[in-house]
Design a protein around this motif. Sequence first.
Motif, PDB file in Angstrom:
ATOM      1  N   ALA A  98      -6.766  -9.305  11.779  1.00 54.79           N
ATOM      2  CA  ALA A  98      -7.182  -8.040  12.386  1.00 54.79           C
ATOM      3  C   ALA A  98      -6.340  -6.878  11.863  1.00 54.79           C
ATOM      4  CB  ALA A  98      -7.068  -8.134  13.900  1.00 54.79           C
ATOM      5  N   LEU A  99      -5.040  -7.092  11.691  1.00 53.59           N
ATOM      6  CA  LEU A  99      -4.161  -6.047  11.166  1.00 53.59           C
ATOM      7  C   LEU A  99      -4.537  -5.686   9.731  1.00 53.59           C
ATOM      8  CD1 LEU A  99      -0.787  -7.394  12.597  1.00 53.59           C
ATOM      9  CD2 LEU A  99      -1.859  -5.218  13.225  1.00 53.59           C
ATOM     10  N   CYS A 100      -4.815  -6.703   8.920  1.00 56.84           N
ATOM     11  CA  CYS A 100      -5.215  -6.434   7.531  1.00 56.84           C
ATOM     12  C   CYS A 100      -6.567  -5.734   7.476  1.00 56.84           C
ATOM     13  CB  CYS A 100      -5.250  -7.746   6.737  1.00 56.84           C
ATOM     14  SG  CYS A 100      -3.624  -8.477   6.446  1.00 56.84           S
ATOM     15  N   ALA A 101      -7.497  -6.147   8.358  1.00 54.69           N
ATOM     16  CA  ALA A 101      -8.794  -5.475   8.411  1.00 54.69           C
ATOM     17  C   ALA A 101      -8.629  -4.021   8.819  1.00 54.69           C
ATOM     18  CB  ALA A 101      -9.714  -6.207   9.385  1.00 54.69           C
ATOM     19  N   ALA A 102      -7.702  -3.753   9.735  1.00 56.61           N
ATOM     20  CA  ALA A 102      -7.436  -2.377  10.139  1.00 56.61           C
ATOM     21  C   ALA A 102      -6.871  -1.565   8.979  1.00 56.61           C
ATOM     22  CB  ALA A 102      -6.471  -2.354  11.323  1.00 56.61           C
ATOM     23  N   ALA A 103      -6.053  -2.201   8.147  1.00 51.78           N
ATOM     24  CA  ALA A 103      -5.507  -1.510   6.970  1.00 51.78           C
ATOM     25  C   ALA A 103      -6.624  -1.146   5.997  1.00 51.78           C
ATOM     26  CB  ALA A 103      -4.457  -2.381   6.290  1.00 51.78           C
ATOM     27  N   GLY A 123     -13.886   0.260  -5.971  1.00 52.93           N
ATOM     28  CA  GLY A 123     -13.756   1.066  -4.769  1.00 52.93           C
ATOM     29  C   GLY A 123     -12.495   0.748  -4.003  1.00 52.93           C
ATOM     30  N   ARG A 124     -12.119   1.712  -3.172  1.00 50.49           N
ATOM     31  CA  ARG A 124     -10.842   1.569  -2.473  1.00 50.49           C
ATOM     32  C   ARG A 124     -10.807   0.378  -1.524  1.00 50.49           C
ATOM     33  NH1 ARG A 124     -10.497   7.062   0.945  1.00 50.49           N
ATOM     34  NH2 ARG A 124     -11.195   7.917  -1.066  1.00 50.49           N
ATOM     35  N   SER A 125     -11.927   0.058  -0.867  1.00 47.48           N
ATOM     36  CA  SER A 125     -11.929  -1.043   0.105  1.00 47.48           C
ATOM     37  C   SER A 125     -11.695  -2.385  -0.565  1.00 47.48           C
ATOM     38  CB  SER A 125     -13.253  -1.070   0.874  1.00 47.48           C
ATOM     39  OG  SER A 125     -13.439   0.120   1.604  1.00 47.48           O
ATOM     40  N   ARG A 126     -12.404  -2.612  -1.675  1.00 48.84           N
ATOM     41  CA  ARG A 126     -12.277  -3.912  -2.342  1.00 48.84           C
ATOM     42  C   ARG A 126     -10.918  -4.060  -2.999  1.00 48.84           C
ATOM     43  NH1 ARG A 126     -17.197  -5.490  -6.057  1.00 48.84           N
ATOM     44  NH2 ARG A 126     -16.212  -7.526  -5.777  1.00 48.84           N
ATOM     45  N   LEU A 186       0.816  -1.208   0.000  1.00 52.54           N
ATOM     46  CA  LEU A 186       0.000   0.000   0.000  1.00 52.54           C
ATOM     47  C   LEU A 186       0.853   1.263   0.000  1.00 52.54           C
ATOM     48  CD1 LEU A 186      -2.688  -1.122   2.611  1.00 52.54           C
ATOM     49  CD2 LEU A 186      -2.852  -1.191   0.127  1.00 52.54           C
ATOM     50  N   ALA A 187       1.980   1.229   0.719  1.00 50.39           N
ATOM     51  CA  ALA A 187       2.809   2.432   0.832  1.00 50.39           C
ATOM     52  C   ALA A 187       3.331   2.895  -0.522  1.00 50.39           C
ATOM     53  CB  ALA A 187       3.982   2.155   1.778  1.00 50.39           C
ATOM     54  N   ARG A 188       3.720   1.957  -1.366  1.00 49.01           N
ATOM     55  CA  ARG A 188       4.286   2.357  -2.662  1.00 49.01           C
ATOM     56  C   ARG A 188       3.247   3.048  -3.532  1.00 49.01           C
ATOM     57  NH1 ARG A 188       7.810  -2.138  -5.232  1.00 49.01           N
ATOM     58  NH2 ARG A 188       9.101  -1.444  -3.473  1.00 49.01           N
ATOM     59  N   GLU A 189       1.994   2.609  -3.451  1.00 49.24           N
ATOM     60  CA  GLU A 189       0.958   3.256  -4.253  1.00 49.24           C
ATOM     61  C   GLU A 189       0.691   4.676  -3.752  1.00 49.24           C
ATOM     62  OE1 GLU A 189      -2.573   1.101  -4.905  1.00 49.24           O
ATOM     63  OE2 GLU A 189      -1.588  -0.586  -5.902  1.00 49.24           O
ATOM     64  N   ALA A 191       3.265  -4.682   8.378  1.00 48.38           N
ATOM     65  CA  ALA A 191       3.881  -3.868   7.333  1.00 48.38           C
ATOM     66  C   ALA A 191       2.830  -3.216   6.441  1.00 48.38           C
ATOM     67  CB  ALA A 191       4.834  -4.724   6.503  1.00 48.38           C
ATOM     68  N   ALA A 192       1.763  -3.961   6.116  1.00 50.80           N
ATOM     69  CA  ALA A 192       0.712  -3.395   5.268  1.00 50.80           C
ATOM     70  C   ALA A 192      -0.015  -2.259   5.981  1.00 50.80           C
ATOM     71  CB  ALA A 192      -0.275  -4.493   4.871  1.00 50.80           C
ATOM     72  N   LEU A 193      -0.342  -2.455   7.251  1.00 50.76           N
ATOM     73  CA  LEU A 193      -1.019  -1.404   8.008  1.00 50.76           C
ATOM     74  C   LEU A 193      -0.113  -0.177   8.161  1.00 50.76           C
ATOM     75  CD1 LEU A 193      -3.352  -0.349   9.730  1.00 50.76           C
ATOM     76  CD2 LEU A 193      -2.383  -1.591  11.683  1.00 50.76           C
TER      77      LEU A 193
END
Length: 321
Positions: free
Chosen positions: A307-312, A121-124, A103-106, A185-187
């Motif tokens: 949970a971390l990915c859901a938070a992201a 959409g951004r979520s999907r 996500l950070a690179r985008e 890392a993703a979050l």
Amino acid sequence: MSSTTLAPPRSAVLRAAGLRHRPALLTLLAVMGVVSLALLLHGWYLHAGLDRTGAGSCDPATDACRVKFKQFLHQYADSVPMLTSVSYVLGGTFGAFLGGPLLAREFEHGTVRFAWTQGAGRSRWTAGGLVVGGAVLAGVSVPFGLLLRWWSVPSVMASGSFSPEAFVQLPPVLVGRVLVAFGVAALAGAVLRRTVIAVGLGLAVSVALPFLAYAVRSHYMAPVEEPVHTLAPLALDDRWVLSVWFSDPAGNRISESDFYNLGRDYANLQSLVSDGGYTMHQVYQPADRLWPFQWIEFGWTTLLAVALCAAAVWWVRRRAA
């Protein structure tokens, strides 16, 4: 006449996410392939040493086998310490290096708005990338964990399957650790929008997680307490001994230091335990709990990763702009 734009199906979102992150996934597979080749070569070297000294095929309960294993350690002393250090570094690092840029690179390149306008959409789009990346990581971590286990056989022979460095290499725990590093890392990438920082945080968590898990691992199940009438190690019982205490002939509890002050040497202490009325009490986790403990740790680490990915995803949906 009006028209409506239908959101693409989930399968299309996942395929698009796979194509979008294909360079990162291929790089991950290439790096893991190189590391696996290095482990295969080094593992062949160690296993050849076990065969050459006879330590790999003897009964570990015998004194003769212990002598052979000591000979192996003497000849391959430079390689064995690396088993411990690599155990805590490999695995989780792959999750950090894949999750950090996801996500950070985008955000850094300014491509997020383009991705968010592609109908899903951004979520999907975010969830699709996380699902694809996590699934690939979990899939490749299983055979990689089996390779790590084979490679670290000398370490397992020396300290048992419950030892921290051996426990974290088995596939269930390894998969959970990789996914947690990936989720962190993703979050971090979604919140901080800096690839280097996100990867660094994922690496830090991947190294710290085994130590944190070890601190709570002994509480997964209630330990067993058993009297033992010998000081010799139970070589055929790969139990995880948590603590030891002693009792005198009257049944009174005495500390370990007080017991060892009673004897002049090992033989004298052994005689106190074998026929002198003193008893050693072990508090331990039985060897047959290895796999239940693996799946317990896999369960809570995987839930933490989800949970971390859901938070992201939530951050991207509610906070990202």
